[in-house]
Design an enzyme around this catalytic site. Structure first.
Site, PDB file in Angstrom:
ATOM      1  N   GLY A 124      10.320  -4.844  -3.779  1.00 33.74           N
ATOM      2  CA  GLY A 124       9.299  -4.273  -2.918  1.00 33.74           C
ATOM      3  C   GLY A 124       9.655  -2.938  -2.300  1.00 33.74           C
ATOM      4  O   GLY A 124       8.767  -2.107  -2.065  1.00 33.74           O
TER       5      GLY A 124
ATOM      6  N   HIS B 189     -12.087   6.238  -8.092  1.00 36.41           N
ATOM      7  CA  HIS B 189     -12.050   7.264  -9.126  1.00 36.41           C
ATOM      8  C   HIS B 189     -11.175   8.454  -8.752  1.00 36.41           C
ATOM      9  O   HIS B 189     -11.122   8.883  -7.605  1.00 36.41           O
ATOM     10  CB  HIS B 189     -13.470   7.758  -9.432  1.00 36.41           C
ATOM     11  CG  HIS B 189     -14.122   8.456  -8.269  1.00 36.41           C
ATOM     12  ND1 HIS B 189     -13.978   9.807  -8.031  1.00 36.41           N
ATOM     13  CD2 HIS B 189     -14.900   7.972  -7.280  1.00 36.41           C
ATOM     14  CE1 HIS B 189     -14.637  10.142  -6.944  1.00 36.41           C
ATOM     15  NE2 HIS B 189     -15.213   9.048  -6.461  1.00 36.41           N
TER      16      HIS B 189
ATOM     17  N   HIS C  84       3.989   2.192  -2.986  1.00 35.66           N
ATOM     18  CA  HIS C  84       3.524   0.804  -2.876  1.00 35.66           C
ATOM     19  C   HIS C  84       2.195   0.811  -2.134  1.00 35.66           C
ATOM     20  O   HIS C  84       2.137   1.207  -0.965  1.00 35.66           O
ATOM     21  CB  HIS C  84       4.558  -0.021  -2.120  1.00 35.66           C
ATOM     22  CG  HIS C  84       4.231  -1.480  -2.011  1.00 35.66           C
ATOM     23  ND1 HIS C  84       5.144  -2.388  -1.558  1.00 35.66           N
ATOM     24  CD2 HIS C  84       3.103  -2.195  -2.274  1.00 35.66           C
ATOM     25  CE1 HIS C  84       4.601  -3.598  -1.554  1.00 35.66           C
ATOM     26  NE2 HIS C  84       3.352  -3.499  -1.979  1.00 35.66           N
TER      27      HIS C  84
END
Length: 207
Positions: free
Chosen positions: A71, A136, A145
């Site tokens: 992580g 988009h 992250h």
């Protein structure tokens, strides 16, 4: 000789999410490794942690691909640097929706129910966590992250090693500097031009 199976690097909670995604996507896992000596032999969703991360020469000799299931952005970057030359897999959970023209860099992890819409470009070793929405034409830098439930609206740019917190939102066109931490639930309405922590609605540096 063809590659057989992935090596998953990491033995914490995020590694469980990655292993489950590999199972759902029918990606064979050949081994799980972690440098923490205390992790050796730990059972992780039916996989026994095999010990320390193998050096690049072993990856090449055994023709293995891998995913960094760690992580921490900086830890993933350090591992990627140390394992230069390794063939990194991109793991996408089958429940994710990824537009056909989306560019996914090496080592990207796309968790369950993520949506990535047309024109998005995702850098190397990025984590797009559970339920995140990338609209988009977004650009996401290496080792970033994007946490569960967060939303990047159109044309958002995140730099390298950004932590975009759970439930955070960036309005269209916002740009976020490398190494920024966006707190959970933050709403970014303006560019973040230098590294730091931003929190709140609208998001700003804590006083």
């Amino acid at each position: 000789m063809s590659t057989v199976g992935l090596w998953v690097i990491g033995a914490g909670g995020h590694a469980k999410v990655v292993l489950e995604a590999c199972r759902a996507a029918a990606l064979p896992v050949a081994g799980v490794f972690d440098d923490d000596p205390a992790a050796a032999g730990r059972d992780l969703l039916g996989f026994s942690v095999a010990g320390a991360v193998p050096p690049p020469v072993r990856w090449r000799a055994e023709r293995k691909r891998g995913i960094l299931a760690v992580g921490s952005n900086r830890a993933r970057e350090a591992l990627a640097t140390r394992l230069a030359g390794v063939d990194w897999a991109t793991v996408v959970h089958p429940s994710a929706v990824v537009a056909p023209d989306v560019v996914l860099g090496p080592g990207v992890f796309v968790a369950p129910r993520v949506v990535i819409n047309p024109g998005a470009v995702i850098g190397a070793h990025v984590i797009l966590n559970t339920g995140a929405i990338v609209e988009h034409d977004c650009r996401i830098g290496d080792f970033t992250h994007v946490a569960p439930g967060s939303v990047l609206t159109g044309n958002v740019t995140l730099g390298r090693r950004v932590l975009f917190g759970a439930g955070a939102v960036a309005i269209p066109g916002v740009s976020v500097a490398d190494d920024t931490v966006c707190g959970a639930g933050a709403v970014l309405t303006a560019d973040v031009s230098s590294a730091g922590i931003v929190v709140g609605v609208p998001a700003r540096a804590p006083r």
